[in-house]
Scaffold this motif. Structure first.
Motif, PDB file in Angstrom:
ATOM      1  N   LEU A   4       0.846  -1.191   0.000  1.00 41.44           N
ATOM      2  CA  LEU A   4       0.000   0.000   0.000  1.00 41.44           C
ATOM      3  C   LEU A   4       0.882   1.242   0.000  1.00 41.44           C
ATOM      4  O   LEU A   4       1.682   1.436   0.909  1.00 41.44           O
ATOM      5  CB  LEU A   4      -0.913   0.021   1.229  1.00 41.44           C
ATOM      6  N   PHE A  50      -0.261   4.713  -6.862  1.00 34.90           N
ATOM      7  CA  PHE A  50      -0.009   3.470  -7.585  1.00 34.90           C
ATOM      8  C   PHE A  50       0.211   3.778  -9.062  1.00 34.90           C
ATOM      9  O   PHE A  50      -0.442   4.666  -9.625  1.00 34.90           O
ATOM     10  CB  PHE A  50      -1.202   2.515  -7.461  1.00 34.90           C
ATOM     11  N   GLN A  55      -8.313   2.378 -10.133  1.00 36.94           N
ATOM     12  CA  GLN A  55      -8.633   3.490  -9.250  1.00 36.94           C
ATOM     13  C   GLN A  55      -9.921   3.226  -8.467  1.00 36.94           C
ATOM     14  O   GLN A  55      -9.990   3.483  -7.259  1.00 36.94           O
ATOM     15  CB  GLN A  55      -8.792   4.774 -10.064  1.00 36.94           C
ATOM     16  N   ILE A  65      -9.187   0.673  -5.658  1.00 34.70           N
ATOM     17  CA  ILE A  65      -8.532   1.311  -4.516  1.00 34.70           C
ATOM     18  C   ILE A  65      -9.529   2.171  -3.746  1.00 34.70           C
ATOM     19  O   ILE A  65      -9.548   2.182  -2.504  1.00 34.70           O
ATOM     20  CB  ILE A  65      -7.338   2.168  -4.995  1.00 34.70           C
ATOM     21  N   SER A  66     -10.380   2.880  -4.465  1.00 32.92           N
ATOM     22  CA  SER A  66     -11.385   3.723  -3.813  1.00 32.92           C
ATOM     23  C   SER A  66     -12.363   2.886  -2.993  1.00 32.92           C
ATOM     24  O   SER A  66     -12.749   3.276  -1.883  1.00 32.92           O
ATOM     25  CB  SER A  66     -12.135   4.545  -4.857  1.00 32.92           C
ATOM     26  N   TRP A  88     -11.837  -0.053  -1.544  1.00 33.72           N
ATOM     27  CA  TRP A  88     -11.187  -0.574  -0.341  1.00 33.72           C
ATOM     28  C   TRP A  88     -10.958   0.520   0.698  1.00 33.72           C
ATOM     29  O   TRP A  88     -11.262   0.349   1.880  1.00 33.72           O
ATOM     30  CB  TRP A  88      -9.861  -1.242  -0.702  1.00 33.72           C
ATOM     31  N   THR A  89     -10.414   1.639   0.282  1.00 38.64           N
ATOM     32  CA  THR A  89     -10.101   2.687   1.259  1.00 38.64           C
ATOM     33  C   THR A  89     -11.372   3.347   1.794  1.00 38.64           C
ATOM     34  O   THR A  89     -11.446   3.683   2.983  1.00 38.64           O
ATOM     35  CB  THR A  89      -9.163   3.744   0.651  1.00 38.64           C
ATOM     36  N   PRO A 139      -8.659   8.961  -1.994  1.00 39.29           N
ATOM     37  CA  PRO A 139      -7.941   7.683  -2.014  1.00 39.29           C
ATOM     38  C   PRO A 139      -6.606   7.836  -2.746  1.00 39.29           C
ATOM     39  O   PRO A 139      -6.418   8.774  -3.532  1.00 39.29           O
ATOM     40  CB  PRO A 139      -8.888   6.762  -2.793  1.00 39.29           C
ATOM     41  N   VAL A 162      -4.125   6.499  -9.028  1.00 38.79           N
ATOM     42  CA  VAL A 162      -3.552   5.484  -9.911  1.00 38.79           C
ATOM     43  C   VAL A 162      -3.245   6.108 -11.267  1.00 38.79           C
ATOM     44  O   VAL A 162      -4.091   6.802 -11.840  1.00 38.79           O
ATOM     45  CB  VAL A 162      -4.525   4.301 -10.103  1.00 38.79           C
ATOM     46  N   ARG A 170       2.568  -7.640  -6.719  1.00 36.46           N
ATOM     47  CA  ARG A 170       2.225  -6.444  -7.481  1.00 36.46           C
ATOM     48  C   ARG A 170       1.936  -6.774  -8.940  1.00 36.46           C
ATOM     49  O   ARG A 170       2.242  -5.993  -9.833  1.00 36.46           O
ATOM     50  CB  ARG A 170       3.383  -5.429  -7.380  1.00 36.46           C
ATOM     51  N   ALA A 226     -10.823  -4.941  -7.837  1.00 39.93           N
ATOM     52  CA  ALA A 226     -10.898  -4.829  -6.380  1.00 39.93           C
ATOM     53  C   ALA A 226     -10.557  -6.166  -5.724  1.00 39.93           C
ATOM     54  O   ALA A 226      -9.790  -6.219  -4.748  1.00 39.93           O
ATOM     55  CB  ALA A 226     -12.291  -4.363  -5.962  1.00 39.93           C
ATOM     56  N   LEU A 242      -6.800  -6.860  -6.166  1.00 37.15           N
ATOM     57  CA  LEU A 242      -6.015  -5.996  -5.283  1.00 37.15           C
ATOM     58  C   LEU A 242      -6.031  -6.527  -3.860  1.00 37.15           C
ATOM     59  O   LEU A 242      -5.043  -6.408  -3.134  1.00 37.15           O
ATOM     60  CB  LEU A 242      -6.546  -4.563  -5.335  1.00 37.15           C
TER      61      LEU A 242
END
Length: 246
Positions: free
Chosen positions: A16, A20, A48, A51-52, A54-55, A89, A92, A130, A170, A173
Motif C-alpha cells: 500500500l 499506484f 482506481q 482502490i477507492s 477498499w479505502t 484515495p 492510480v 504487485r 478490487a 487488489l
C-alpha cells in the motif's frame, strides 16, 4: 493529474503506497482490432475504483480501526474552513516504462498454464505481490463502470454485455495486499473464490480482513512476478449465463 501522489508506504504493509502506477504486459498474440490504449484507460479506471472501494470501506468503519490506520485515512482527508471534508484515495496512473511502475497488469491472450479452459476464471493475482493477470483468452470484453444500482450494488455484466472490471480489480487488489479467498458458505464476500452479485464490493468482513493485513510487515513481490504463490482465480457468479470460453 494525480493528487497527493507519492510512492511512500504509510503502513507496515509496503504494497500500500500513497500512489499506484502500472504498466500493461501482453502474453500471446494480440488481436489486430484490440485497442490497447483504450483498454489501458479502462484498467486505470477500474484500478482506481478498486482502490477507492477498499479505502472508502475502511473510512466507513474508521472508529473500529487501529491508530495507525486512522492516521493514514486522516492524512488523506482534506478539510475546508466551512466544515466540509473530502477523502482522497491513493491515485492510480498508467506508465509506459516498466522500470518505474509499482504494478504490472498482464493481459493473457494465450496462456494455457495460467488460464486453462477449466476451471473458468476471470483473473489471477500474486498474493502479497504487485502483478494482476486478466483472462483475455476466454473473456473478450472487459469495461470499467463504477456505478451502483438502487440496491447499492455494482453490476457484474454491463448493458453492452461486457464484464465489469471494477469488482475484478478490487478482488485481485485484495490478493495483492495479502488476502486469500474466504469461501464461507454462510455469507458472501468480495474475496470469495466465486463472485456473488450481492458482494461485488468489500463487505465488512472483507474490510476488517484488509485492515489486519495492512498492519502486517509485508514487503511483497516485485512487479511482474506472478507464478508460484498466485491466487487460484476468481470465477463468475454461479448464475452468470455469458459466452463460453473460446
Amino acid at each position: 493529474m494525480a493528487v497527493a501522489f507519492d510512492y511512500k508506504a504509510p503502513l507496515s504493509n509496503k504494497i500500500l503506497t500513497n500512489g499506484f502506477s502500472f504498466v500493461l504486459r501482453t502474453v500471446g498474440p494480440v488481436p489486430a482490432a484490440f485497442d490497447i490504449d483504450a483498454f489501458g484507460a479502462e484498467v486505470r479506471s477500474a484500478f482506481q475504483s478498486g482502490i477507492s472501494l477498499w479505502t472508502s470501506s475502511m473510512k466507513d468503519i474508521e472508529a473500529r480501526l487501529s491508530p495507525d490506520l486512522r492516521k493514514f485515512l486522516d492524512g488523506r482527508t482534506s478539510r475546508s474552513s466551512n466544515g466540509y471534508s473530502l477523502f482522497i484515495p491513493p491515485q492510480v496512473i498508467r506508465l509506459a516504462c516498466p522500470q518505474s511502475a509499482t504494478f504490472v497488469v498482464e493481459l493473457g491472450f494465450d496462456d494455457e498454464e495460467l488460464f486453462p479452459k477449466f476451471p473458468l476464471v476471470l483473473a489471477r493475482a500474486k498474493i502479497e505481490g504487485r502483478t494482476i493477470a486478466l483472462n483475455m483468452r476466454a473473456f473478450q470484453c472487459f469495461r470499467s463502470e463504477f456505478k451502483f444500482d438502487a440496491n447499492k450494488r455494482l453490476s457484474f455484466q454491463l448493458d453492452d454485455g461486457c464484464i465489469n472490471l471494477v469488482p475484478i480489480m478490487a478482488h485481485e487488489l485484495g490478493h495483492a495486499f495479502g488476502l486469500n479467498h474466504f469461501d464461507d458458505a454462510a455469507t458472501h464476500a468480495l474475496m470469495d473464490s466465486q463472485f456473488s452479485r450481492d458482494a461485488l464490493a468489500p463487505t465488512e468482513r472483507d474490510t476488517l480482513a484488509l485492515a489486519a493485513v495492512l498492519e502486517q510487515s509485508i514487503v511483497g513481490a516485485t512487479p511482474g512476478v506472478l507464478r508460484f504463490v498466485s491466487s487460484s482465480g476468481v470465477r463468475p457468479p454461479a448464475d452468470w449465463a455469458g459466452f463460453p470460453p473460446n
